[in-house]
Design a protein around this motif. Structure first.
Motif, PDB file in Angstrom:
ATOM      1  N   TYR A  38       0.824  -1.205   0.000  1.00  0.00           N
ATOM      2  CA  TYR A  38       0.000   0.000   0.000  1.00  0.00           C
ATOM      3  C   TYR A  38       0.864   1.264   0.000  1.00  0.00           C
ATOM      4  N   ILE A  39       1.944   1.221   0.789  1.00  0.00           N
ATOM      5  CA  ILE A  39       2.862   2.374   0.799  1.00  0.00           C
ATOM      6  C   ILE A  39       3.517   2.540  -0.565  1.00  0.00           C
ATOM      7  N   PHE A  40       3.911   1.438  -1.179  1.00  0.00           N
ATOM      8  CA  PHE A  40       4.524   1.485  -2.503  1.00  0.00           C
ATOM      9  C   PHE A  40       3.559   2.087  -3.526  1.00  0.00           C
ATOM     10  N   TYR A  41       2.306   1.662  -3.491  1.00  0.00           N
ATOM     11  CA  TYR A  41       1.318   2.209  -4.430  1.00  0.00           C
ATOM     12  C   TYR A  41       1.092   3.698  -4.159  1.00  0.00           C
ATOM     13  N   ALA A  42       1.101   4.052  -2.873  1.00  0.00           N
ATOM     14  CA  ALA A  42       0.901   5.466  -2.522  1.00  0.00           C
ATOM     15  C   ALA A  42       2.041   6.331  -3.066  1.00  0.00           C
ATOM     16  N   THR A  43       3.268   5.817  -3.018  1.00  0.00           N
ATOM     17  CA  THR A  43       4.387   6.601  -3.554  1.00  0.00           C
ATOM     18  C   THR A  43       4.256   6.801  -5.060  1.00  0.00           C
ATOM     19  N   VAL A  45       1.358   7.019  -6.668  1.00  0.00           N
ATOM     20  CA  VAL A  45       0.336   8.066  -6.827  1.00  0.00           C
ATOM     21  C   VAL A  45       0.926   9.442  -6.502  1.00  0.00           C
ATOM     22  N   TRP A  46       1.733   9.492  -5.424  1.00  0.00           N
ATOM     23  CA  TRP A  46       2.378  10.766  -5.036  1.00  0.00           C
ATOM     24  C   TRP A  46       3.286  11.283  -6.140  1.00  0.00           C
ATOM     25  N   ALA A  47       4.066  10.391  -6.753  1.00  0.00           N
ATOM     26  CA  ALA A  47       4.977  10.796  -7.813  1.00  0.00           C
ATOM     27  C   ALA A  47       4.214  11.361  -9.007  1.00  0.00           C
ATOM     28  N   ILE A  48       3.134  10.709  -9.367  1.00  0.00           N
ATOM     29  CA  ILE A  48       2.333  11.212 -10.493  1.00  0.00           C
ATOM     30  C   ILE A  48       1.768  12.587 -10.164  1.00  0.00           C
ATOM     31  N   GLY A  49       1.263  12.730  -8.924  1.00  0.00           N
ATOM     32  CA  GLY A  49       0.740  14.035  -8.518  1.00  0.00           C
ATOM     33  C   GLY A  49       1.827  15.105  -8.512  1.00  0.00           C
TER      34      GLY A  49
END
Length: 292
Positions: A38-43, A45-49
């Motif tokens: 979940y943390i990996f997926y969040a990073t 999403v954060w990078a895209i943002g």
């Protein structure tokens, strides 16, 4: 490779294998913890943002500005410009304030000391040392032996115009070359060097006529250095009875200076540095403990 339809269970760990085997080593099927995924997926999403919001994508002649148009370079330049404006304002106060007022006004004094210390390191330390202790031929700025005076105004004037710098307002004191120009003969130079050295606390050479040296001094040196050998600041003539000589403090050193004097040069800083910086230097040098 193991059969993919019949999963093998490792006997030691009790965990299924993936079916992959290399040189007898079998890969266990241990999935990553869900919290880590979940943390990996969040990073991601954060990078895209971040790519969308902030400058990030390089182009041929620039980069994408991002939604908010933020620029660290622009921020740094703005901060630099704001600092310049603040320094300019207090710099104007330094220029317009008398030196004594700068010394007695805490805000001006703090700025002048900080600014002067930085300017000293950049421009003066090469000759006078980082601690202003001086070297042979370069005065110690921490003591009280100042050829041209050590008051705030005197230091400021010396900084502005220099010594033998070629500036129209430069300090200028020229000691004659008594030996080179044959004004005195070798015996007279020996006599006066031993007389001056004796007055300064040095051991004179045995057999030298000190009375004759006193006469030579009175006839040729006293007009500038004074009858008491303590020098005349208005003429830039140093005291000869101090413990701190600009050049070698010995009988031979005195004789060498009488024979062919070394007249040092200090630059005029007013054409090179801003007026506020020159004033700051004067305040900083005066604060080192020497002078008047």
């Amino acid at each position: 490779m193991a059969d993919m339809h019949n999963k093998e269970v490792d006997k030691l760990s009790g965990v299924e294998t993936t079916g992959h085997e290399w040189d007898g080593l079998k890969e266990l099927n241990n999935p990553l913890p869900k919290w880590w995924l979940y943390i990996f997926y969040a990073t991601i999403v954060w990078a895209i943002g971040y790519w969308i919001v902030y400058p990030s994508w390089p182009l041929i002649s620039g980069y994408t500005a991002g939604v908010i148009g933020d620029s660290q370079r622009a921020n740094a330049l703005a901060a630099y410009q704001a600092d310049l404006e603040a320094r300019s304002q207090i710099g104007e106060k330094l220029i317009n304030a008398p030196l004594e007022e700068i010394r007695s006004t805490q805000s001006l004094l703090e700025f002048a000391l900080a600014n002067g210390e930085a300017a000293f390191g950049d421009n003066c330390a090469g000759c006078h040392g980082t601690g202003a202790e001086g070297f042979p031929g370069y005065p110690n700025l921490q003591d009280d032996n100042w050829i041209w005076g050590g008051s705030l105004d005197a230091i400021h004037t010396t900084l502005q115009y220099g010594i033998r710098s070629g500036h129209d307002e430069a300090r200028f004191g020229d000691m004659p070359a008594f030996g080179r120009d044959e004004i005195l003969d070798k015996e007279q130079i020996t006599q006066v060097a031993n007389y001056v050295g004796a007055q300064a606390g040095l051991e004179p050479v045995e057999g030298v006529d000190l009375a004759a040296g006193e006469t030579v001094y009175a006839d040729n040196c006293a007009a500038c250095h004074g009858d008491d050998l303590k020098g005349v600041q208005d003429l830039g003539a140093p005291s000869l009875v101090t413990n701190n000589y600009l050049y070698e403090r010995s009988i031979d050193g005195i004789a060498a200076q009488v024979t062919n004097p070394r007249n040092g040069v200090m630059p005029a800083w007013s054409p090179r540095l801003e007026p506020a910086t020159v004033k700051s230097l004067a305040v900083y040098v005066h604060s080192l403990g020497g002078g008047e």
